[in-house]
Design an enzyme around this catalytic site. Structure first.
Site, PDB file in Angstrom:
ATOM      1  N   GLU A  65       5.766  72.340  -8.071  1.00 45.64           N
ATOM      2  CA  GLU A  65       6.889  73.147  -7.914  1.00 45.64           C
ATOM      3  C   GLU A  65       7.703  73.288  -9.252  1.00 45.64           C
ATOM      4  O   GLU A  65       7.298  72.982 -10.291  1.00 45.64           O
ATOM      5  CB  GLU A  65       8.006  72.430  -7.050  1.00 45.64           C
ATOM      6  CG  GLU A  65       8.442  71.071  -7.432  1.00 45.64           C
ATOM      7  CD  GLU A  65       9.793  70.395  -7.144  1.00 45.64           C
ATOM      8  OE1 GLU A  65      10.641  71.268  -7.225  1.00 45.64           O
ATOM      9  OE2 GLU A  65       9.858  69.397  -6.621  1.00 45.64           O
ATOM     10  N   LYS A 120      14.509  59.559  -3.243  1.00 44.87           N
ATOM     11  CA  LYS A 120      15.428  58.719  -4.118  1.00 44.87           C
ATOM     12  C   LYS A 120      16.797  58.328  -3.118  1.00 44.87           C
ATOM     13  O   LYS A 120      16.941  58.776  -2.253  1.00 44.87           O
ATOM     14  CB  LYS A 120      16.098  59.720  -5.095  1.00 44.87           C
ATOM     15  CG  LYS A 120      15.353  60.034  -6.259  1.00 44.87           C
ATOM     16  CD  LYS A 120      16.304  60.722  -7.284  1.00 44.87           C
ATOM     17  CE  LYS A 120      15.444  61.127  -8.498  1.00 44.87           C
ATOM     18  NZ  LYS A 120      14.732  62.328  -8.424  1.00 44.87           N
ATOM     19  N   VAL A 178      10.818  72.318  -3.136  1.00 42.27           N
ATOM     20  CA  VAL A 178       9.640  71.846  -2.261  1.00 42.27           C
ATOM     21  C   VAL A 178       9.449  72.770  -1.000  1.00 42.27           C
ATOM     22  O   VAL A 178       8.225  73.138  -0.980  1.00 42.27           O
ATOM     23  CB  VAL A 178       9.954  70.284  -1.791  1.00 42.27           C
ATOM     24  CG1 VAL A 178       8.871  70.014  -0.735  1.00 42.27           C
ATOM     25  CG2 VAL A 178       9.803  69.260  -2.981  1.00 42.27           C
ATOM     26  N   ASP A 202      24.654  67.701   5.194  1.00 38.30           N
ATOM     27  CA  ASP A 202      23.772  68.241   4.047  1.00 38.30           C
ATOM     28  C   ASP A 202      22.401  67.561   4.484  1.00 38.30           C
ATOM     29  O   ASP A 202      22.125  66.487   3.923  1.00 38.30           O
ATOM     30  CB  ASP A 202      24.299  67.676   2.764  1.00 38.30           C
ATOM     31  CG  ASP A 202      23.535  68.246   1.463  1.00 38.30           C
ATOM     32  OD1 ASP A 202      22.318  68.945   1.958  1.00 38.30           O
ATOM     33  OD2 ASP A 202      24.099  68.108   0.428  1.00 38.30           O
ATOM     34  N   LYS A 243      17.975  78.286  -8.385  1.00 35.50           N
ATOM     35  CA  LYS A 243      17.204  77.443  -7.367  1.00 35.50           C
ATOM     36  C   LYS A 243      16.910  78.025  -6.012  1.00 35.50           C
ATOM     37  O   LYS A 243      17.952  78.285  -5.099  1.00 35.50           O
ATOM     38  CB  LYS A 243      18.016  76.135  -7.278  1.00 35.50           C
ATOM     39  CG  LYS A 243      17.390  74.998  -6.610  1.00 35.50           C
ATOM     40  CD  LYS A 243      18.258  73.590  -6.226  1.00 35.50           C
ATOM     41  CE  LYS A 243      18.283  72.887  -5.028  1.00 35.50           C
ATOM     42  NZ  LYS A 243      19.300  71.953  -4.720  1.00 35.50           N
ATOM     43  N   SER A 254      18.413  68.452   3.512  1.00 37.74           N
ATOM     44  CA  SER A 254      17.496  69.329   2.730  1.00 37.74           C
ATOM     45  C   SER A 254      16.510  70.487   3.630  1.00 37.74           C
ATOM     46  O   SER A 254      15.970  69.799   4.615  1.00 37.74           O
ATOM     47  CB  SER A 254      16.561  68.699   1.728  1.00 37.74           C
ATOM     48  OG  SER A 254      15.619  69.557   1.180  1.00 37.74           O
ATOM     49  N   ALA A 255      16.412  71.675   3.372  1.00 37.41           N
ATOM     50  CA  ALA A 255      15.506  72.547   4.017  1.00 37.41           C
ATOM     51  C   ALA A 255      13.866  72.133   3.906  1.00 37.41           C
ATOM     52  O   ALA A 255      13.179  72.381   4.566  1.00 37.41           O
ATOM     53  CB  ALA A 255      15.678  73.948   3.535  1.00 37.41           C
ATOM     54  N   ASP A 256      14.073  71.084   2.851  1.00 38.73           N
ATOM     55  CA  ASP A 256      12.363  70.573   2.500  1.00 38.73           C
ATOM     56  C   ASP A 256      11.927  69.848   3.875  1.00 38.73           C
ATOM     57  O   ASP A 256      10.721  69.959   4.022  1.00 38.73           O
ATOM     58  CB  ASP A 256      12.662  69.472   1.561  1.00 38.73           C
ATOM     59  CG  ASP A 256      12.795  69.995   0.211  1.00 38.73           C
ATOM     60  OD1 ASP A 256      12.798  71.270   0.035  1.00 38.73           O
ATOM     61  OD2 ASP A 256      12.979  69.257  -0.939  1.00 38.73           O
TER      62      ASP A 256
HETATM   63  N1  PSU Z   1      14.430  65.362  -5.924  1.00 37.90           N
HETATM   64  C1  PSU Z   1      14.067  64.984  -7.093  1.00 37.90           C
HETATM   65  N2  PSU Z   1      13.761  65.907  -8.032  1.00 37.90           N
HETATM   66  C2  PSU Z   1      13.940  67.133  -7.752  1.00 37.90           C
HETATM   67  C3  PSU Z   1      14.316  67.586  -6.424  1.00 37.90           C
HETATM   68  C4  PSU Z   1      14.992  66.629  -5.565  1.00 37.90           C
HETATM   69  O1  PSU Z   1      13.903  63.547  -7.217  1.00 37.90           O
HETATM   70  O2  PSU Z   1      13.659  67.850  -8.673  1.00 37.90           O
HETATM   71  C5  PSU Z   1      14.318  69.063  -6.351  1.00 37.90           C
HETATM   72  C6  PSU Z   1      13.052  69.533  -5.634  1.00 37.90           C
HETATM   73  O3  PSU Z   1      12.958  71.091  -5.863  1.00 37.90           O
HETATM   74  C7  PSU Z   1      13.646  69.465  -3.981  1.00 37.90           C
HETATM   75  C8  PSU Z   1      14.912  69.840  -4.154  1.00 37.90           C
HETATM   76  O4  PSU Z   1      12.878  70.334  -3.221  1.00 37.90           O
HETATM   77  O5  PSU Z   1      15.673  69.259  -5.334  1.00 37.90           O
HETATM   78  C9  PSU Z   1      15.849  69.518  -3.038  1.00 37.90           C
HETATM   79  O6  PSU Z   1      17.168  70.267  -3.195  1.00 37.90           O
HETATM   80  P1  PSU Z   1      18.113  70.151  -1.761  1.00 37.90           P
HETATM   81  O7  PSU Z   1      18.522  68.747  -1.881  1.00 37.90           O
HETATM   82  O8  PSU Z   1      19.372  71.121  -2.425  1.00 37.90           O
HETATM   83  O9  PSU Z   1      17.620  70.773  -0.899  1.00 37.90           O
HETATM   84 MN    MN Z   2      21.428  70.319   0.539  1.00 38.13          MN
END
Ligand code: PSU
Ligand code: MN
Length: 306
Positions: free
Chosen positions: A27, A162, A109, A141, A89, A143-145
């Protein structure tokens, strides 16, 4: 390979895929938003080398000038790293506008899985995934992941999640959506900086061959969605849980105070944790990405032999 008029697969990656050789996706949000310059660029280039050393071809993924890119040049990686958080992003919902307006985007991701799948790449290595944030019961909140893991057939190899996230709720969400969560050589979910979290994973698998076989069965059963492999950080690089958890609590308190929300939350917390730990967390972060890249390359190689 699926034809897609918005997609550019670089020649080396395209050749490897056509010849049935192993390819690993990487990524780019981890480059632009996950680490500071210049360590981000150095790490991204070294990760590609680790993948080569372990027998696969790297395909770092991003969106450049509205083109979906599977495989970047070192100059393109340097550009993303240097531009940093000024690059958008890009998650799933950002793709239509970024592509239509021919903009740049660093893939999370989510979008890395999407573009990898369009290109025909099945295995993806990263550091950490997004998940259910602490306090999600009020902020919503999530994540879309997690949704992407539920829908897109790519194996994601990470170092767990994390504890900026609610790990228990993240596992519940993945369970609801039918995403297998595998511990590599462990029965416990690793917490990124540390090897342990106190949460059990669904299954322990111990070799790249077992990972490859499991992914193949998932595909042949016609199940949609991916597999999440959680690979603990090597012991010698893991952090003191008290130190890192205190830093994370402080970072979260700061984010609440500063009213940070939406897509800014994760990058804000990553940068804060790094500042509070004086860079120790960055060293750990870099090492665990190398470790995941090596496992992903060996798994991709095993998958090609099946
Ligand atoms: N967690 C990490 N390092 C990162 C990310 C998450 O430890 O770099 C990044 C990844 O690209 C992940 C994104 O897909 O943050 C998730 O963001 P969000 O929580 O806004 O969905
Ligand atoms: Mn988010």
């Amino acid at each position: 390979m699926q034809l897609n008029r918005y997609l550019d697969v670089n020649p080396e990656v395209a050749r490897a895929l056509a010849e049935g050789r192993p390819v690993v996706a990487l990524e780019s949000t981890i480059i632009s938003h996950g680490m500071p310059y210049p360590q981000n660029v150095q790490t991204a280039l070294k990760v590609e080398q680790v993948i080569r050393d372990n027998g696969a071809v790297p395909a770092t993924i991003a969106i450049l000038g509205g083109r979906l890119k599977a495989g970047l040049s070192p100059e393109e990686i340097e550009y993303l790293g240097k531009t940093g958080t000024a690059v958008t992003k890009a998650s799933r919902r950002d793709l239509p506008v970024i592509v239509a307006k021919k903009l740049d985007g660093a893939t999370t991701v989510t979008t890395t899985m999407m573009i990898a799948h369009m290109a025909g790449i099945q295995i993806f290595a990263t550091g950490g995934i997004g998940g259910v944030h602490r306090g999600a019961e009020t902020t919503m909140d999530i994540s879309a992941d997690l949704e992407e893991l539920a829908n897109t057939p790519v194996m994601v190899i990470c170092a767990g999640a994390k504890s900026i996230l609610d790990l228990g709720l993240t596992l519940e969400y993945l369970e609801t959506h039918g995403v297998p969560v595998i511990g590599y050589g462990t029965k416990e979910l690793p917490a990124f900086y540390t090897r342990k979290s106190g949460f059990a994973v669904d299954y322990e698998l111990d070799t790249p061959e077992e990972l490859a076989e499991t992914f193949k069965v998932q595909r042949e059963l016609g199940l949609k969605g991916g597999i999440l492999v959680t690979n603990p950080i090597p012991e010698q690089y893991s952090m003191d849980p008290d130190v890192i958890n205190k830093a994370i609590d402080e970072a979260i308190a700061d984010s609440v105070r500063d009213g940070v929300h939406g897509k800014a939350t994760t990058p804000y917390l990553l940068a804060k944790v790094k500042d509070i730990t004086g860079g120790d967390s960055l060293d750990a972060n870099i090492q665990l990405v190398f470790n995941n890249a090596a496992l992903a390359a060996r798994t991709a190689a095993a998958y090609c032999k099946l």
